[in-house]
Scaffold this active site. Sequence first.
Site, PDB file in Angstrom:
ATOM      1  N   GLY A 143      -9.355   3.414  -7.580  1.00 59.72           N
ATOM      2  CA  GLY A 143      -8.263   3.628  -8.297  1.00 59.72           C
ATOM      3  C   GLY A 143      -8.513   5.143  -9.725  1.00 59.72           C
ATOM      4  N   ARG A 184       4.450  -0.562  -7.816  1.00 60.25           N
ATOM      5  CA  ARG A 184       5.547  -1.290  -8.607  1.00 60.25           C
ATOM      6  C   ARG A 184       6.768  -0.140  -8.292  1.00 60.25           C
ATOM      7  NH1 ARG A 184       4.023  -5.810 -11.601  1.00 60.25           N
ATOM      8  NH2 ARG A 184       1.140  -5.715 -11.794  1.00 60.25           N
ATOM      9  N   ASP A 196      -5.752   3.011 -12.664  1.00 65.77           N
ATOM     10  CA  ASP A 196      -5.632   1.502 -13.525  1.00 65.77           C
ATOM     11  C   ASP A 196      -7.710   1.874 -14.222  1.00 65.77           C
ATOM     12  OD1 ASP A 196      -4.149  -0.048 -12.482  1.00 65.77           O
ATOM     13  OD2 ASP A 196      -4.989   0.384 -10.956  1.00 65.77           O
ATOM     14  N   GLN A 216      -9.106  -1.152 -15.977  1.00 66.18           N
ATOM     15  CA  GLN A 216     -10.167  -1.497 -14.983  1.00 66.18           C
ATOM     16  C   GLN A 216     -11.197  -1.321 -13.999  1.00 66.18           C
ATOM     17  OE1 GLN A 216      -7.674  -3.996 -11.704  1.00 66.18           O
ATOM     18  NE2 GLN A 216      -8.155  -2.284 -10.022  1.00 66.18           N
ATOM     19  N   GLN A 248      -4.733 -12.744 -11.670  1.00 63.28           N
ATOM     20  CA  GLN A 248      -4.740 -11.971 -12.946  1.00 63.28           C
ATOM     21  C   GLN A 248      -3.555 -11.575 -13.447  1.00 63.28           C
ATOM     22  OE1 GLN A 248      -6.542  -9.016  -9.673  1.00 63.28           O
ATOM     23  NE2 GLN A 248      -4.767  -7.472 -10.655  1.00 63.28           N
ATOM     24  N   HIS A 266      -3.680   4.198  -1.978  1.00 67.05           N
ATOM     25  CA  HIS A 266      -4.510   3.022  -1.075  1.00 67.05           C
ATOM     26  C   HIS A 266      -5.211   4.038  -0.227  1.00 67.05           C
ATOM     27  CE1 HIS A 266      -1.867   0.353  -2.889  1.00 67.05           C
ATOM     28  NE2 HIS A 266      -2.603  -0.250  -4.196  1.00 67.05           N
ATOM     29  N   LEU A 292       0.670  -1.550  -0.398  1.00 68.93           N
ATOM     30  CA  LEU A 292       0.283   0.679   0.249  1.00 68.93           C
ATOM     31  C   LEU A 292       0.602   1.141  -0.199  1.00 68.93           C
ATOM     32  CD1 LEU A 292      -2.770  -0.305   2.930  1.00 68.93           C
ATOM     33  CD2 LEU A 292      -2.972  -1.619   0.800  1.00 68.93           C
TER      34      LEU A 292
HETATM   35  O1  PAF Z   1      -6.101  -2.824  -8.630  1.00 66.02           O
HETATM   36  C1  PAF Z   1      -5.887  -3.980  -8.118  1.00 66.02           C
HETATM   37  O2  PAF Z   1      -5.261  -3.533  -7.469  1.00 66.02           O
HETATM   38  C2  PAF Z   1      -6.214  -5.370  -7.862  1.00 66.02           C
HETATM   39  O3  PAF Z   1      -6.695  -5.259  -9.769  1.00 66.02           O
HETATM   40  C3  PAF Z   1      -7.866  -5.074  -7.615  1.00 66.02           C
HETATM   41  C4  PAF Z   1      -8.952  -4.517  -8.085  1.00 66.02           C
HETATM   42  C5  PAF Z   1      -7.497  -4.680  -5.923  1.00 66.02           C
HETATM   43  C6  PAF Z   1      -8.027  -6.867  -7.504  1.00 66.02           C
HETATM   44  O4  PAF Z   1      -7.007  -7.885  -7.821  1.00 66.02           O
END
Ligand code: PAF
Length: 265
Positions: A149, A189, A152, A155, A61, A37, A33
Amino acid sequence: MPAVLHTVAEWRARKAGLSPGAKIGLVPTMGALHAGHASLFSAARRDCDFVLATLFVNPTQFDDPADLARYPRTLDADLALMAEAGVDAVFAPPVGELYPSDTGTRYTVQEDQFSRTLCGAHRPGHFTGVLTVVLKLLQIAAASRAYFGEKDWQQLQLVRGMAAAFFLETEIVACPTLREADGLALSSRNRHLSPAERALAPQFYKTLCTAPDAASATARLAALGFAVDYVEDLSEAPERTRRLAAARLGSTRLIDNVSLPIARS
Ligand code: PAF
């Protein structure tokens, strides 16, 4: 420190003890984190009566086992940050809790269009893994709101689409990207960047903001030493473009996106 719950049964027992009608705010994470976050936790804290974080490095994933193996795991620091941010409980299941042996990974959520573009074109199966685990977490948490967030961005759009397609009752809340003072988007990362790569990394955001089009951004980034996966401009609103990009510096993959006004000639 927030209570750490490892099983769905433990979470359901905790949830049964909440006042009727208590609004639960869910923040799904993979740990490692950072302040980005923390901003999601703060938004959930502001809006909801009970903040549930999840901490699960979701194997389905990751398209590359080496990437999964080196994903940072920093449990003690994560719990300290969650305590500071006012998280009430953290659901941190073992893999077998979310993918039990009877169903395993046989049941998945697949989006057949947008998930195959941008990051999905470079990470086959990635978004099926993301959507599948997010649906499980949304079902388990039964939260009023779930926080994601904008960093992403793809996503976020896919999670929103899934929530609409399956009539989920949880409201999906988008939170802005947090950046270092030099513009680099916060990411778990980033800690893998060498000092030289870290010094170059802010050029990623800068180039996305300033290049006149996606092709010029790609060329500029390549000239600077980034291995570019893609830069694409998507129309977002009548007057705006969403520019999205992914590129590698050494073995670290950076993603980012910016909303730009459409240039008028
Ligand atoms: O964004 C992330 O950290 C991941 O893709 C998530 C949404 C926690 C799903 O594993």
